[in-house]
Design a protein around this motif. Structure first.
Motif, PDB file in Angstrom:
ATOM      1  N   ASP A 136       0.872  -1.177   0.000  1.00  0.00           N
ATOM      2  CA  ASP A 136       0.000   0.000   0.000  1.00  0.00           C
ATOM      3  C   ASP A 136       0.908   1.226   0.000  1.00  0.00           C
ATOM      4  O   ASP A 136       1.424   1.640   1.034  1.00  0.00           O
ATOM      5  CB  ASP A 136      -0.907  -0.011   1.232  1.00  0.00           C
ATOM      6  CG  ASP A 136      -1.957   1.085   1.174  1.00  0.00           C
ATOM      7  OD1 ASP A 136      -1.944   1.872   0.202  1.00  0.00           O
ATOM      8  OD2 ASP A 136      -2.778   1.169   2.105  1.00  0.00           O
ATOM      9  N   ILE A 137       1.136   1.796  -1.194  1.00  0.00           N
ATOM     10  CA  ILE A 137       2.119   2.864  -1.368  1.00  0.00           C
ATOM     11  C   ILE A 137       1.424   4.085  -1.958  1.00  0.00           C
ATOM     12  O   ILE A 137       0.646   3.969  -2.911  1.00  0.00           O
ATOM     13  CB  ILE A 137       3.261   2.418  -2.299  1.00  0.00           C
ATOM     14  CG1 ILE A 137       3.942   1.161  -1.732  1.00  0.00           C
ATOM     15  CG2 ILE A 137       4.280   3.536  -2.494  1.00  0.00           C
ATOM     16  CD1 ILE A 137       4.884   0.503  -2.701  1.00  0.00           C
ATOM     17  N   LEU A 138       1.715   5.255  -1.407  1.00  0.00           N
ATOM     18  CA  LEU A 138       1.115   6.500  -1.877  1.00  0.00           C
ATOM     19  C   LEU A 138       2.200   7.562  -2.007  1.00  0.00           C
ATOM     20  O   LEU A 138       2.976   7.794  -1.076  1.00  0.00           O
ATOM     21  CB  LEU A 138       0.040   6.981  -0.893  1.00  0.00           C
ATOM     22  CG  LEU A 138      -0.596   8.348  -1.188  1.00  0.00           C
ATOM     23  CD1 LEU A 138      -1.359   8.317  -2.515  1.00  0.00           C
ATOM     24  CD2 LEU A 138      -1.503   8.777  -0.040  1.00  0.00           C
ATOM     25  N   TRP A 139       2.226   8.215  -3.170  1.00  0.00           N
ATOM     26  CA  TRP A 139       3.120   9.347  -3.400  1.00  0.00           C
ATOM     27  C   TRP A 139       2.275  10.604  -3.591  1.00  0.00           C
ATOM     28  O   TRP A 139       1.319  10.606  -4.351  1.00  0.00           O
ATOM     29  CB  TRP A 139       3.971   9.128  -4.654  1.00  0.00           C
ATOM     30  CG  TRP A 139       5.245   8.373  -4.399  1.00  0.00           C
ATOM     31  CD1 TRP A 139       5.442   7.032  -4.501  1.00  0.00           C
ATOM     32  CD2 TRP A 139       6.493   8.942  -4.003  1.00  0.00           C
ATOM     33  NE1 TRP A 139       6.743   6.720  -4.198  1.00  0.00           N
ATOM     34  CE2 TRP A 139       7.419   7.879  -3.895  1.00  0.00           C
ATOM     35  CE3 TRP A 139       6.928  10.239  -3.742  1.00  0.00           C
ATOM     36  CZ2 TRP A 139       8.740   8.074  -3.523  1.00  0.00           C
ATOM     37  CZ3 TRP A 139       8.251  10.437  -3.375  1.00  0.00           C
ATOM     38  CH2 TRP A 139       9.147   9.362  -3.265  1.00  0.00           C
ATOM     39  N   MET A 140       2.661  11.669  -2.883  1.00  0.00           N
ATOM     40  CA  MET A 140       1.947  12.936  -2.948  1.00  0.00           C
ATOM     41  C   MET A 140       2.933  14.063  -3.257  1.00  0.00           C
ATOM     42  O   MET A 140       4.120  13.991  -2.929  1.00  0.00           O
ATOM     43  CB  MET A 140       1.248  13.232  -1.618  1.00  0.00           C
ATOM     44  CG  MET A 140       0.242  12.195  -1.167  1.00  0.00           C
ATOM     45  SD  MET A 140      -1.290  12.245  -2.119  1.00  0.00           S
ATOM     46  CE  MET A 140      -1.963  13.823  -1.571  1.00  0.00           C
ATOM     47  N   ARG A 141       2.420  15.123  -3.910  1.00  0.00           N
ATOM     48  CA  ARG A 141       3.153  16.378  -4.053  1.00  0.00           C
ATOM     49  C   ARG A 141       2.266  17.449  -3.444  1.00  0.00           C
ATOM     50  O   ARG A 141       1.321  17.925  -4.064  1.00  0.00           O
ATOM     51  CB  ARG A 141       3.467  16.687  -5.510  1.00  0.00           C
ATOM     52  CG  ARG A 141       4.303  17.962  -5.660  1.00  0.00           C
ATOM     53  CD  ARG A 141       4.676  18.235  -7.090  1.00  0.00           C
ATOM     54  NE  ARG A 141       3.505  18.473  -7.933  1.00  0.00           N
ATOM     55  CZ  ARG A 141       3.563  18.934  -9.176  1.00  0.00           C
ATOM     56  NH1 ARG A 141       4.739  19.201  -9.719  1.00  0.00           N
ATOM     57  NH2 ARG A 141       2.467  19.109  -9.879  1.00  0.00           N
ATOM     58  N   GLY A 142       2.592  17.826  -2.205  1.00  0.00           N
ATOM     59  CA  GLY A 142       1.678  18.698  -1.464  1.00  0.00           C
ATOM     60  C   GLY A 142       0.371  17.956  -1.218  1.00  0.00           C
ATOM     61  O   GLY A 142       0.342  16.870  -0.650  1.00  0.00           O
ATOM     62  N   ARG A 143      -0.738  18.532  -1.693  1.00  0.00           N
ATOM     63  CA  ARG A 143      -2.048  17.877  -1.567  1.00  0.00           C
ATOM     64  C   ARG A 143      -2.456  17.137  -2.845  1.00  0.00           C
ATOM     65  O   ARG A 143      -3.574  16.614  -2.935  1.00  0.00           O
ATOM     66  CB  ARG A 143      -3.106  18.917  -1.210  1.00  0.00           C
ATOM     67  CG  ARG A 143      -2.869  19.585   0.144  1.00  0.00           C
ATOM     68  CD  ARG A 143      -3.990  20.561   0.465  1.00  0.00           C
ATOM     69  NE  ARG A 143      -3.800  21.192   1.762  1.00  0.00           N
ATOM     70  CZ  ARG A 143      -4.635  22.069   2.306  1.00  0.00           C
ATOM     71  NH1 ARG A 143      -5.732  22.431   1.627  1.00  0.00           N
ATOM     72  NH2 ARG A 143      -4.388  22.585   3.486  1.00  0.00           N
ATOM     73  N   LYS A 187      -2.253  14.103  -5.441  1.00  0.00           N
ATOM     74  CA  LYS A 187      -1.841  12.706  -5.553  1.00  0.00           C
ATOM     75  C   LYS A 187      -1.067  12.513  -6.845  1.00  0.00           C
ATOM     76  O   LYS A 187      -1.483  12.949  -7.916  1.00  0.00           O
ATOM     77  CB  LYS A 187      -3.048  11.765  -5.522  1.00  0.00           C
ATOM     78  CG  LYS A 187      -2.641  10.293  -5.585  1.00  0.00           C
ATOM     79  CD  LYS A 187      -3.794   9.356  -5.299  1.00  0.00           C
ATOM     80  CE  LYS A 187      -4.732   9.277  -6.490  1.00  0.00           C
ATOM     81  NZ  LYS A 187      -5.766   8.228  -6.314  1.00  0.00           N
ATOM     82  N   VAL A 188       0.057  11.835  -6.743  1.00  0.00           N
ATOM     83  CA  VAL A 188       0.903  11.548  -7.902  1.00  0.00           C
ATOM     84  C   VAL A 188       0.724  10.106  -8.340  1.00  0.00           C
ATOM     85  O   VAL A 188       0.506   9.821  -9.527  1.00  0.00           O
ATOM     86  CB  VAL A 188       2.383  11.835  -7.567  1.00  0.00           C
ATOM     87  CG1 VAL A 188       3.280  11.442  -8.739  1.00  0.00           C
ATOM     88  CG2 VAL A 188       2.581  13.299  -7.201  1.00  0.00           C
ATOM     89  N   TYR A 189       0.799   9.180  -7.367  1.00  0.00           N
ATOM     90  CA  TYR A 189       0.772   7.747  -7.701  1.00  0.00           C
ATOM     91  C   TYR A 189       0.324   6.979  -6.464  1.00  0.00           C
ATOM     92  O   TYR A 189       0.694   7.308  -5.328  1.00  0.00           O
ATOM     93  CB  TYR A 189       2.174   7.304  -8.122  1.00  0.00           C
ATOM     94  CG  TYR A 189       2.344   5.818  -8.337  1.00  0.00           C
ATOM     95  CD1 TYR A 189       2.208   5.249  -9.597  1.00  0.00           C
ATOM     96  CD2 TYR A 189       2.660   4.983  -7.263  1.00  0.00           C
ATOM     97  CE1 TYR A 189       2.375   3.890  -9.794  1.00  0.00           C
ATOM     98  CE2 TYR A 189       2.834   3.624  -7.454  1.00  0.00           C
ATOM     99  CZ  TYR A 189       2.685   3.079  -8.714  1.00  0.00           C
ATOM    100  OH  TYR A 189       2.844   1.726  -8.906  1.00  0.00           O
ATOM    101  N   GLN A 190      -0.468   5.931  -6.695  1.00  0.00           N
ATOM    102  CA  GLN A 190      -0.858   5.062  -5.588  1.00  0.00           C
ATOM    103  C   GLN A 190      -0.944   3.614  -6.067  1.00  0.00           C
ATOM    104  O   GLN A 190      -1.490   3.325  -7.136  1.00  0.00           O
ATOM    105  CB  GLN A 190      -2.207   5.474  -4.995  1.00  0.00           C
ATOM    106  CG  GLN A 190      -2.592   4.640  -3.764  1.00  0.00           C
ATOM    107  CD  GLN A 190      -3.828   5.178  -3.054  1.00  0.00           C
ATOM    108  OE1 GLN A 190      -4.611   5.923  -3.643  1.00  0.00           O
ATOM    109  NE2 GLN A 190      -3.995   4.810  -1.795  1.00  0.00           N
ATOM    110  N   LEU A 191      -0.358   2.736  -5.283  1.00  0.00           N
ATOM    111  CA  LEU A 191      -0.444   1.291  -5.501  1.00  0.00           C
ATOM    112  C   LEU A 191      -1.108   0.682  -4.279  1.00  0.00           C
ATOM    113  O   LEU A 191      -0.565   0.714  -3.174  1.00  0.00           O
ATOM    114  CB  LEU A 191       0.953   0.693  -5.713  1.00  0.00           C
ATOM    115  CG  LEU A 191       1.031  -0.843  -5.757  1.00  0.00           C
ATOM    116  CD1 LEU A 191       0.218  -1.397  -6.920  1.00  0.00           C
ATOM    117  CD2 LEU A 191       2.479  -1.303  -5.845  1.00  0.00           C
ATOM    118  N   HIS A 192      -2.309   0.133  -4.480  1.00  0.00           N
ATOM    119  CA  HIS A 192      -3.066  -0.446  -3.368  1.00  0.00           C
ATOM    120  C   HIS A 192      -3.716  -1.741  -3.841  1.00  0.00           C
ATOM    121  O   HIS A 192      -4.547  -1.738  -4.750  1.00  0.00           O
ATOM    122  CB  HIS A 192      -4.130   0.547  -2.882  1.00  0.00           C
ATOM    123  CG  HIS A 192      -4.977   0.030  -1.764  1.00  0.00           C
ATOM    124  ND1 HIS A 192      -4.456  -0.243  -0.517  1.00  0.00           N
ATOM    125  CD2 HIS A 192      -6.305  -0.279  -1.712  1.00  0.00           C
ATOM    126  CE1 HIS A 192      -5.434  -0.680   0.272  1.00  0.00           C
ATOM    127  NE2 HIS A 192      -6.562  -0.720  -0.436  1.00  0.00           N
TER     128      HIS A 192
END
Length: 399
Positions: free
Chosen positions: A153-160, A162-167
């Motif tokens: 369960d991986i989440l990448w954010m730039r500020g608020r 969302k860039v990328y999510q693997l769930h």
């Protein structure tokens, strides 16, 4: 008995020195964990991840035998078969899940390890890349070595944003990063959740954060700053009539302009802004866009095409790159070369003819007789006058 036990302990310490080592590592490289002891002994290498109590088998070194534990298969190598007593272990490549405590000990003798190594990491938090290139933003976390791909369960954010999510094997992207951002699930199982961004744009700049597991935990580093730079100017020389290749480095929105020199006005060559591409007058009928390669081609280059071609990002108004073009004169054709040779021969013949004529005239002047004239004296002039007046006094004249 106590005295005997102390003697045995001191003997073991003399034969088997204890190492207490802190090592910092760069991921993807090789690392050798030191361990030395008595030759021809059976040795275990054990590993304990931070915050996990269990000791895991890294490798077992038996006489003429070697085996590696789960999570280390295919990544460990020892020297003991060729160097008796050297039980050092090489990890290659090193992954984030390798961080923790390692100990090397004789089998079934756990009291005094031969080697004790603390493996740590230093992660660079600033990443810079030229526009159009790929970059990797670091993020590492403590993933249990027993985890499976379904557990990620991986989440990448730039500020608020969302860039990328693997769930649970499902990937979702932010609106600006679709099919350009990715995380390797295979590497993530080893704790490496770094984000790869392809075809970097100026608009990608910013501070990125990585989170993993449920509930969410911050990765290491807590934030990675991403910088995108332009490309240096290319200096190209193209023969007249040849082909000029202008790298755009990125998809639209992008604009290409031309200026003949310092202080000259910029003329539009090419413009692409989320719609049909538009070509300027200088480029019409001669330009071709290679969209897959992000390249603009200018055919049939002329001497007037020499100058600077600047590529600009329309969103940020930043310069992506530029090409300084010098155009060399076209090679002469066989007919032109023959004409030049003939012209040279004609000039040479004319010069030789003029020289021959001049020499002939000079010789002619030398061959002509020389006539000398002498002025008559006064007496001679008087005699001549009297003879003319009285012909009878001139004996040479007959009546």
């Amino acid at each position: 008995m106590r005295f005997a036990g102390v003697c045995v302990l001191l003997a073991q310490l003399a034969v088997s020195p204890v190492y207490s080592v802190r090592m910092f590592v760069s991921f993807g490289h090789s690392l050798t964990l030191p361990c030395h002891g008595a030759p021809s002994r059976d040795v275990d290498w054990l590993f304990q991840q931070d915050e996990f109590p269990d000791w895991l088998h890294v490798a077992e070194l038996y006489t003429r035998n070697f085996s590696s534990g789960n999570g280390f298969r295919g990544r460990v190598e020892s020297f003991y078969l060729t160097e008796p007593g050297n039980y050092s272990l090489t990890l290659s490549p090193v992954v984030y899940s390798d961080l923790g405590i390692y100990k090397c000990q004789y089998k079934n003798e756990t009291e005094i390890p031969l080697s004790d190594v603390k493996l740590e990491i230093r992660v660079q938090s600033n990443v810079s890349v030229a526009i159009g290139m790929s970059a990797s933003l670091p993020c590492f976390g403590k993933i249990n070595t027993r985890a499976h791909a379904d557990d990620l369960d991986i989440l990448w954010m730039r500020g608020r944003e969302k860039v990328y999510q693997l769930h649970k094997n499902t990937i979702t992207y932010g609106p600006r990063f679709e099919n350009r951002a990715s995380v390797s699930p295979e590497q993530a199982l080893y704790g490496n959740m770094s984000l790869t961004i392809r075809q970097a744009r100026f608009s990608d700049e910013g501070d990125y954060q990585c989170f993993y597991s449920s509930p969410k935990e911050s990765g290491n580093p807590e934030s990675a700053s991403f910088f995108v730079t332009g490309h240096p100017t290319q200096n190209l020389t193209v023969k007249a009539g040849g082909l000029l290749s202008i790298p755009l480095y990125a998809a639209d929105p992008v604009r290409v302009t031309f200026s003949a020199g310092l202080g000259s006005d910029e003329v539009l060559i090419f413009n692409a802004n989320k719609g049909p591409a538009r070509y300027g007058e200088r480029c019409a009928q001669r330009c071709e866009l290679l969209a897959q390669n992000y390249t603009l081609l200018l055919r049939s280059v002329t001497l007037e095409d020499a100058g600077v071609y600047k590529v600009t990002d329309l969103e940020t108004k930043k310069t992506i790159g530029s090409v300084s073009l010098h155009v060399s004169a076209p090679p002469l054709s066989a007919g032109a070369v023959a004409g030049i040779v003939l012209g040279v021969l004609v000039v040479v013949l004319l010069v030789l003819g003029a020289f021959a004529f001049w020499k002939y005239r000079k010789e002619q002047k030398r061959a002509e007789p020389v006539v000398r004239y002498q002025a008559a004296s006064a007496e001679d002039q008087n005699i001549s006058s009297s003879r003319a007046a009285d012909p009878a006094r001139d004996p040479d004249r007959s009546p």
